[in-house]
Design a protein around this motif. Sequence first.
Motif, PDB file in Angstrom:
ATOM      1  N   GLY A  73      11.711   9.963  -6.244  1.00 36.98           N
ATOM      2  CA  GLY A  73      12.079  10.286  -4.854  1.00 36.98           C
ATOM      3  C   GLY A  73      10.967   9.953  -3.867  1.00 36.98           C
ATOM      4  N   ALA A  74      10.181   8.903  -4.180  1.00 40.96           N
ATOM      5  CA  ALA A  74       9.063   8.521  -3.301  1.00 40.96           C
ATOM      6  C   ALA A  74       9.413   7.224  -2.581  1.00 40.96           C
ATOM      7  CB  ALA A  74       7.787   8.333  -4.110  1.00 40.96           C
ATOM      8  N   ALA A  75       9.166   7.197  -1.266  1.00 41.02           N
ATOM      9  CA  ALA A  75       9.486   6.007  -0.475  1.00 41.02           C
ATOM     10  C   ALA A  75       8.242   5.174  -0.187  1.00 41.02           C
ATOM     11  CB  ALA A  75      10.134   6.428   0.848  1.00 41.02           C
ATOM     12  N   VAL A  76       7.073   5.666  -0.606  1.00 40.11           N
ATOM     13  CA  VAL A  76       5.809   5.008  -0.257  1.00 40.11           C
ATOM     14  C   VAL A  76       4.906   4.890  -1.485  1.00 40.11           C
ATOM     15  CG1 VAL A  76       3.728   5.186   1.192  1.00 40.11           C
ATOM     16  CG2 VAL A  76       5.915   5.957   2.091  1.00 40.11           C
ATOM     17  N   VAL A  77       4.250   3.710  -1.587  1.00 38.96           N
ATOM     18  CA  VAL A  77       3.200   3.497  -2.582  1.00 38.96           C
ATOM     19  C   VAL A  77       1.886   3.472  -1.812  1.00 38.96           C
ATOM     20  CG1 VAL A  77       2.190   1.777  -4.146  1.00 38.96           C
ATOM     21  CG2 VAL A  77       4.667   2.159  -4.148  1.00 38.96           C
ATOM     22  N   VAL A  78       0.882   4.173  -2.310  1.00 32.22           N
ATOM     23  CA  VAL A  78      -0.434   4.127  -1.676  1.00 32.22           C
ATOM     24  C   VAL A  78      -1.388   3.365  -2.592  1.00 32.22           C
ATOM     25  CG1 VAL A  78      -2.419   5.473  -0.881  1.00 32.22           C
ATOM     26  CG2 VAL A  78      -0.105   6.276  -0.398  1.00 32.22           C
ATOM     27  N   LYS A  79      -2.059   2.360  -2.011  1.00 34.45           N
ATOM     28  CA  LYS A  79      -3.015   1.546  -2.760  1.00 34.45           C
ATOM     29  C   LYS A  79      -4.349   1.540  -2.027  1.00 34.45           C
ATOM     30  CE  LYS A  79      -0.722  -0.667  -6.131  1.00 34.45           C
ATOM     31  NZ  LYS A  79      -0.720  -2.097  -6.263  1.00 34.45           N
ATOM     32  N   GLY A  80      -5.433   1.516  -2.783  1.00 38.33           N
ATOM     33  CA  GLY A  80      -6.752   1.350  -2.182  1.00 38.33           C
ATOM     34  C   GLY A  80      -7.098  -0.123  -2.146  1.00 38.33           C
ATOM     35  N   LEU A  81      -7.687  -0.560  -1.062  1.00 35.26           N
ATOM     36  CA  LEU A  81      -8.136  -1.962  -0.955  1.00 35.26           C
ATOM     37  C   LEU A  81      -9.653  -1.983  -0.960  1.00 35.26           C
ATOM     38  CD1 LEU A  81      -6.089  -3.922   1.723  1.00 35.26           C
ATOM     39  CD2 LEU A  81      -5.954  -4.103  -0.761  1.00 35.26           C
ATOM     40  N   ARG A  82     -10.210  -2.699  -1.950  1.00 35.33           N
ATOM     41  CA  ARG A  82     -11.677  -2.745  -2.058  1.00 35.33           C
ATOM     42  C   ARG A  82     -12.269  -3.885  -1.242  1.00 35.33           C
ATOM     43  NH1 ARG A  82     -11.314  -2.018  -8.408  1.00 35.33           N
ATOM     44  NH2 ARG A  82      -9.408  -3.107  -7.860  1.00 35.33           N
ATOM     45  N   ALA A  83     -11.616  -5.031  -1.305  1.00 35.20           N
ATOM     46  CA  ALA A  83     -12.199  -6.223  -0.678  1.00 35.20           C
ATOM     47  C   ALA A  83     -11.074  -7.193  -0.379  1.00 35.20           C
ATOM     48  CB  ALA A  83     -13.193  -6.857  -1.637  1.00 35.20           C
ATOM     49  N   VAL A  84     -11.421  -8.261   0.329  1.00 36.64           N
ATOM     50  CA  VAL A  84     -10.425  -9.275   0.656  1.00 36.64           C
ATOM     51  C   VAL A  84      -9.808  -9.830  -0.632  1.00 36.64           C
ATOM     52  CG1 VAL A  84     -10.103 -11.506   1.783  1.00 36.64           C
ATOM     53  CG2 VAL A  84     -11.652  -9.843   2.754  1.00 36.64           C
ATOM     54  N   SER A  85     -10.615  -9.893  -1.678  1.00 36.53           N
ATOM     55  CA  SER A  85     -10.116 -10.422  -2.956  1.00 36.53           C
ATOM     56  C   SER A  85      -8.945  -9.589  -3.501  1.00 36.53           C
ATOM     57  CB  SER A  85     -11.238 -10.482  -3.986  1.00 36.53           C
ATOM     58  OG  SER A  85     -11.886  -9.242  -4.039  1.00 36.53           O
ATOM     59  N   ASP A  86      -8.916  -8.294  -3.208  1.00 31.47           N
ATOM     60  CA  ASP A  86      -7.777  -7.452  -3.641  1.00 31.47           C
ATOM     61  C   ASP A  86      -6.522  -7.795  -2.833  1.00 31.47           C
ATOM     62  OD1 ASP A  86      -9.119  -5.927  -5.489  1.00 31.47           O
ATOM     63  OD2 ASP A  86      -9.366  -4.168  -4.194  1.00 31.47           O
ATOM     64  N   PHE A  87      -6.762  -8.227  -1.568  1.00 37.63           N
ATOM     65  CA  PHE A  87      -5.670  -8.258  -0.611  1.00 37.63           C
ATOM     66  C   PHE A  87      -4.556  -9.245  -0.967  1.00 37.63           C
ATOM     67  CE2 PHE A  87      -3.683  -9.709   3.363  1.00 37.63           C
ATOM     68  CZ  PHE A  87      -3.119  -8.509   3.759  1.00 37.63           C
ATOM     69  N   ASP A  88      -4.950 -10.454  -1.410  1.00 37.82           N
ATOM     70  CA  ASP A  88      -3.947 -11.501  -1.679  1.00 37.82           C
ATOM     71  C   ASP A  88      -2.883 -11.013  -2.658  1.00 37.82           C
ATOM     72  OD1 ASP A  88      -4.940 -13.331  -0.011  1.00 37.82           O
ATOM     73  OD2 ASP A  88      -5.995 -14.514  -1.540  1.00 37.82           O
ATOM     74  N   TYR A  89      -3.355 -10.496  -3.789  1.00 37.71           N
ATOM     75  CA  TYR A  89      -2.426 -10.059  -4.827  1.00 37.71           C
ATOM     76  C   TYR A  89      -1.653  -8.807  -4.390  1.00 37.71           C
ATOM     77  CZ  TYR A  89      -0.700  -8.844  -9.476  1.00 37.71           C
ATOM     78  OH  TYR A  89       0.105  -8.530 -10.532  1.00 37.71           O
ATOM     79  N   GLU A  90      -2.376  -7.888  -3.755  1.00 40.49           N
ATOM     80  CA  GLU A  90      -1.718  -6.647  -3.313  1.00 40.49           C
ATOM     81  C   GLU A  90      -0.626  -6.943  -2.289  1.00 40.49           C
ATOM     82  OE1 GLU A  90      -1.871  -3.781  -4.568  1.00 40.49           O
ATOM     83  OE2 GLU A  90      -3.713  -3.798  -5.738  1.00 40.49           O
ATOM     84  N   LEU A  91      -0.890  -7.915  -1.404  1.00 35.38           N
ATOM     85  CA  LEU A  91       0.112  -8.266  -0.388  1.00 35.38           C
ATOM     86  C   LEU A  91       1.377  -8.809  -1.059  1.00 35.38           C
ATOM     87  CD1 LEU A  91       0.813  -8.592   2.636  1.00 35.38           C
ATOM     88  CD2 LEU A  91      -0.115 -10.906   2.497  1.00 35.38           C
ATOM     89  N   GLN A  92       1.177  -9.671  -2.066  1.00 40.14           N
ATOM     90  CA  GLN A  92       2.341 -10.224  -2.777  1.00 40.14           C
ATOM     91  C   GLN A  92       3.160  -9.104  -3.426  1.00 40.14           C
ATOM     92  OE1 GLN A  92       1.109 -13.147  -5.698  1.00 40.14           O
ATOM     93  NE2 GLN A  92      -0.162 -14.180  -4.198  1.00 40.14           N
ATOM     94  N   MET A  93       2.445  -8.178  -4.091  1.00 38.01           N
ATOM     95  CA  MET A  93       3.175  -7.077  -4.755  1.00 38.01           C
ATOM     96  C   MET A  93       3.893  -6.202  -3.729  1.00 38.01           C
ATOM     97  SD  MET A  93       1.169  -5.747  -8.089  1.00 38.01           S
ATOM     98  CE  MET A  93      -0.388  -5.374  -7.384  1.00 38.01           C
ATOM     99  N   ALA A  94       3.217  -5.930  -2.612  1.00 35.41           N
ATOM    100  CA  ALA A  94       3.823  -5.071  -1.583  1.00 35.41           C
ATOM    101  C   ALA A  94       5.085  -5.727  -1.025  1.00 35.41           C
ATOM    102  CB  ALA A  94       2.812  -4.827  -0.464  1.00 35.41           C
ATOM    103  N   GLN A  95       5.020  -7.043  -0.795  1.00 40.18           N
ATOM    104  CA  GLN A  95       6.183  -7.736  -0.223  1.00 40.18           C
ATOM    105  C   GLN A  95       7.323  -7.810  -1.239  1.00 40.18           C
ATOM    106  OE1 GLN A  95       3.976 -11.205   1.089  1.00 40.18           O
ATOM    107  NE2 GLN A  95       4.036 -10.520   3.207  1.00 40.18           N
ATOM    108  N   MET A  96       6.959  -8.033  -2.515  1.00 42.93           N
ATOM    109  CA  MET A  96       7.990  -8.042  -3.561  1.00 42.93           C
ATOM    110  C   MET A  96       8.648  -6.661  -3.649  1.00 42.93           C
ATOM    111  SD  MET A  96       9.702  -9.583  -5.842  1.00 42.93           S
ATOM    112  CE  MET A  96       8.970 -11.103  -6.409  1.00 42.93           C
ATOM    113  N   ASN A  97       7.834  -5.617  -3.589  1.00 41.02           N
ATOM    114  CA  ASN A  97       8.373  -4.256  -3.735  1.00 41.02           C
ATOM    115  C   ASN A  97       9.289  -3.878  -2.571  1.00 41.02           C
ATOM    116  OD1 ASN A  97       7.247  -3.796  -6.227  1.00 41.02           O
ATOM    117  ND2 ASN A  97       5.375  -2.883  -5.412  1.00 41.02           N
ATOM    118  N   ILE A  98       8.934  -4.325  -1.384  1.00 44.16           N
ATOM    119  CA  ILE A  98       9.813  -4.003  -0.242  1.00 44.16           C
ATOM    120  C   ILE A  98      11.094  -4.815  -0.358  1.00 44.16           C
ATOM    121  CG2 ILE A  98       9.046  -5.611   1.597  1.00 44.16           C
ATOM    122  CD1 ILE A  98       8.986  -3.097   3.396  1.00 44.16           C
TER     123      ILE A  98
END
Length: 159
Positions: free
Chosen positions: A81-106
């Motif tokens: 029953g959760a509508a939100v995922v919370v992720k920590g971003l350490r560096a720009v290097s995390d961002f590319d992959y995290e963005l892809q996963m976030a967009q796929m999940n939405i």
Amino acid sequence: MRRAVCPGSFDPVTNGHLDIVGRASRLFDEVIIGVLINQSKTGLFTIEERIEMLREATSSYANVRVASFHGLLVDFCRAQGAAVVVKGLRAVSDFDYELQMAQMNIGLSGVETLFMPTNPLYSFLSSSLVKDVVKWGGDASAYVPDFVGERLVTRLKQN
Ligand code: COD
């Protein structure tokens, strides 16, 4: 009720993970830590051990609970029953992959991802680095709770 999921491998939990979970717990009514069961990857700790450590490390947060999941994160979110995922971003290097996963999940389900900038104290910190430090006799006490550090020393001595 506003619920969020903080997913990960947590092999083992670090102070970087705990910083994100603690901050998320102040923003949401309930935070569920989701430990991924990855059958293709053997960890240093079993899923049960990771859950046990996470429960101990988050015992002071009344609105945080820990569960495991396999398969898609969005299915776990729906089941919880959760509508939100919370992720920590350490560096720009995390961002590319995290963005892809976030967009796929939405795209898959409409589940939103909220990115939180890491605490600068932990911007270089990962479970893998901590395991390496402890394996070679280094001091990881600033990066994991004491009881996790002790379990790491014991486990890595056995390996
Ligand atoms: N500071 C801040 N945040 C941190 C830090 C730190 N030092 N270290 C880790 N984090 C955060 C990050 O947000 C990270 O995502 C999370 O904690 C967990 O970290 P890890 O290393 O324990 O876990 P990962 O990166 O191995 O976990 C990856 C997931 C399990 C989240 C991911 O693979 C996933 O969602 N899998 C589910 C399968 C799925 O749905 N696939 C399709 C997605 S499109």
